[in-house]
Design an enzyme around this catalytic site. Structure first.
Site, PDB file in Angstrom:
ATOM      1  N   GLY A 222      13.235   4.630  43.267  1.00 47.35           N
ATOM      2  CA  GLY A 222      12.297   5.582  42.698  1.00 47.35           C
ATOM      3  C   GLY A 222      12.122   5.449  41.201  1.00 47.35           C
ATOM      4  O   GLY A 222      11.420   6.269  40.588  1.00 47.35           O
ATOM      5  N   ASP A 223      12.740   4.447  40.576  1.00 51.70           N
ATOM      6  CA  ASP A 223      12.592   4.248  39.131  1.00 51.70           C
ATOM      7  C   ASP A 223      12.719   2.744  38.847  1.00 51.70           C
ATOM      8  O   ASP A 223      12.693   1.941  39.767  1.00 51.70           O
ATOM      9  CB  ASP A 223      13.619   5.086  38.362  1.00 51.70           C
ATOM     10  CG  ASP A 223      13.092   5.558  37.002  1.00 51.70           C
ATOM     11  OD1 ASP A 223      12.470   4.734  36.302  1.00 51.70           O
ATOM     12  OD2 ASP A 223      13.296   6.728  36.642  1.00 51.70           O
ATOM     13  N   ASP A 224      12.847   2.383  37.562  1.00 50.23           N
ATOM     14  CA  ASP A 224      12.836   0.978  37.178  1.00 50.23           C
ATOM     15  C   ASP A 224      13.805   0.142  38.039  1.00 50.23           C
ATOM     16  O   ASP A 224      14.939   0.556  38.286  1.00 50.23           O
ATOM     17  CB  ASP A 224      13.236   0.819  35.709  1.00 50.23           C
ATOM     18  CG  ASP A 224      12.283   1.536  34.760  1.00 50.23           C
ATOM     19  OD1 ASP A 224      11.144   1.847  35.159  1.00 50.23           O
ATOM     20  OD2 ASP A 224      12.692   1.782  33.603  1.00 50.23           O
ATOM     21  N   THR A 255       8.488  -0.154  43.187  1.00 51.63           N
ATOM     22  CA  THR A 255       8.889   1.060  42.476  1.00 51.63           C
ATOM     23  C   THR A 255       7.663   1.761  41.927  1.00 51.63           C
ATOM     24  O   THR A 255       6.701   1.095  41.539  1.00 51.63           O
ATOM     25  CB  THR A 255       9.835   0.724  41.301  1.00 51.63           C
ATOM     26  OG1 THR A 255       9.960   1.885  40.452  1.00 51.63           O
ATOM     27  CG2 THR A 255       9.289  -0.418  40.441  1.00 51.63           C
TER      28      THR A 255
END
Length: 406
Positions: A222-224, A255
């Protein structure tokens, strides 16, 4: 491959978690079994170290600390699963280069698997799983009920000669793998998974670390996917430890945020980063270099090549206005310096915007060089306070890169 920086250890001394009372039924809490097994490794100190074998089964446990000269080996169908009892989760001091927890003031929750000042450690196996059961933590974040910063799935501090390979990581409460103040770290053949909407579940975040090799992995979080960091504003400037010599190779992932990122916490400096042969799909930003006023530090010698993107909102973003501050003690005159960024052989399809390259008025970003960049479907670039060069770039590059090409 860069994986030769750390030699794989073949341990002759092998123990099983079952010898210490471990029960892999998914219900029995095995925290004491893991701690007892690792205590035995630490204090018996067998020549060549010891392998701790985790058989097939679901091994529920609270957080635990690793020790030097050990291998944590997960059999196929072995799952080490984090307890959802957040009340008993230990608190540890904030990182000195951050000055406080990343999300909340004060301390922070210890990572699920933790190590501080250790060396010659291997986490590997037959693609067993380490499951952080992060849902309860994500909901606390969404509801605003977190008292302290959420735990990482794995954090190693002040450690060296580390290999993590052939393991599946899933549902981290916060960042997945966080080597901080480390050197000689090899991360390869990993699968890292978290829901697309899970908050701050970065894949791999090398932080104030040197000689880090990331290869042959799939990350969908859900992020980098990978974010190279080095401390936060005045605390990172004072600590002064850069990230240096980071190699990212043969990575595939998706992502809502960035595929390859530097920052935004870059106050100790980030230098000599190479990312190549990366495939990104259904993502927010392909390559994102991000920093802010108050960060200070220098970002230099960053090379990204042979990057393929499909269905990405923005191909490339370099920005000097990203990220929050730990407190009001940051120095607004501590401007970051970005110099020497090479982006070459980058191909994108279904890209909405080619990118934005935006330096700072008091600290223009220099030697930003784009070569053989083709982002089809994209509208044009947005640029300001940058200089560099552009060759074989589509859509047509910014005027700033054309006029400063010499």
């Amino acid at each position: 491959t860069c994986s030769g920086i750390v030699r794989m250890r073949n341990r002759q001394d092998i123990i099983s978690i079952t010898e210490f009372g471990g029960v892999g039924d998914g219900r029995t809490l095995n925290t004491e079994a893991f701690r007892a097994a690792i205590y035995r490794i630490q204090h018996l100190r067998r020549r060549g170290g010891t392998l701790l074998y985790v058989p097939p089964g679901v091994w529920l446990t609270g957080p635990f600390n690793l020790t030097s000269y050990m291998t944590l080996y997960l059999a196929r169908d072995a799952v080490i699963k984090a307890t959802q009892d957040t009340w008993s989760w230990p608190l540890i001091a904030p990182l000195p280069s951050y000055g406080r927890g990343r999300e909340r003031p004060g301390g922070r929750y210890m990572s699920f698997i933790h190590g501080d000042g250790i060396h010659d450690v291997v986490i590997t196996g037959e693609n067993g799983t380490i499951d952080g059961q992060g849902g309860i933590w994500w909901n606390m974040w969404r509801q605003g009920t977190l008292k302290y910063t959420r735990p990482n799935l794995i954090e190693l501090m002040h450690s060296k000669n580390i290999i993590i390979s052939n393991v599946i990581f899933k549902n981290s409460p916060f960042w997945n793998i966080h080597p901080v103040y480390c050197s000689n770290v090899v991360l390869r053949y990993l699968t890292i998974l978290a829901p697309y909407d899970s908050p701050n579940t970065d894949g791999i975040d090398p932080d104030s670390s040197s000689n880090v090799c990331i290869e042959d992995s799939f990350i969908a979080t859900g992020d980098d996917l990978v974010a190279v960091k080095s401390g936060w504003d005045e605390y990172g400037i004072a600590y002064g430890r850069p990230s240096d010599g980071i190699t990212i190779r043969r990575l595939t992932g998706t992502t809502p945020f960035a595929g390859i990122a530097v920052g935004s916490e870059t106050s100790g400096g980030v230098m000599n980063v190479v990312a190549e042969h990366v495939n990104l799909f259904n993502s927010g930003v392909g390559i994102h270099l991000k920093t802010n006023i108050g960060r200070g530090g220098v970002i230099k010698n960053i090379t990204c090549s042979d990057i393929y993107m499909d269905r990405v909102r923005k191909g490339i973003k370099i920005a000097g206005d990203v990220g929050d501050h730990p407190d009001n003690g940051y120095n607004p005159n501590a401007l970051p310096r970005v110099d020497g960024v090479t982006l070459k052989n980058i191909w994108g399809v279904n890209v909405l915007q080619a990118g934005s390259l935006q330096g700072l008025k008091g600290s223009p970003f220099t030697r930003i060089c784009l070569s053989n960049v083709n982002l089809s479907g994209a509208v044009s670039w947005k640029c300001g306070d940058i200089s560099g060069a552009a060759q074989l770039v589509h859509p047509s590059p910014c005027q700033e890169l054309i006029t400063s090409q010499s």
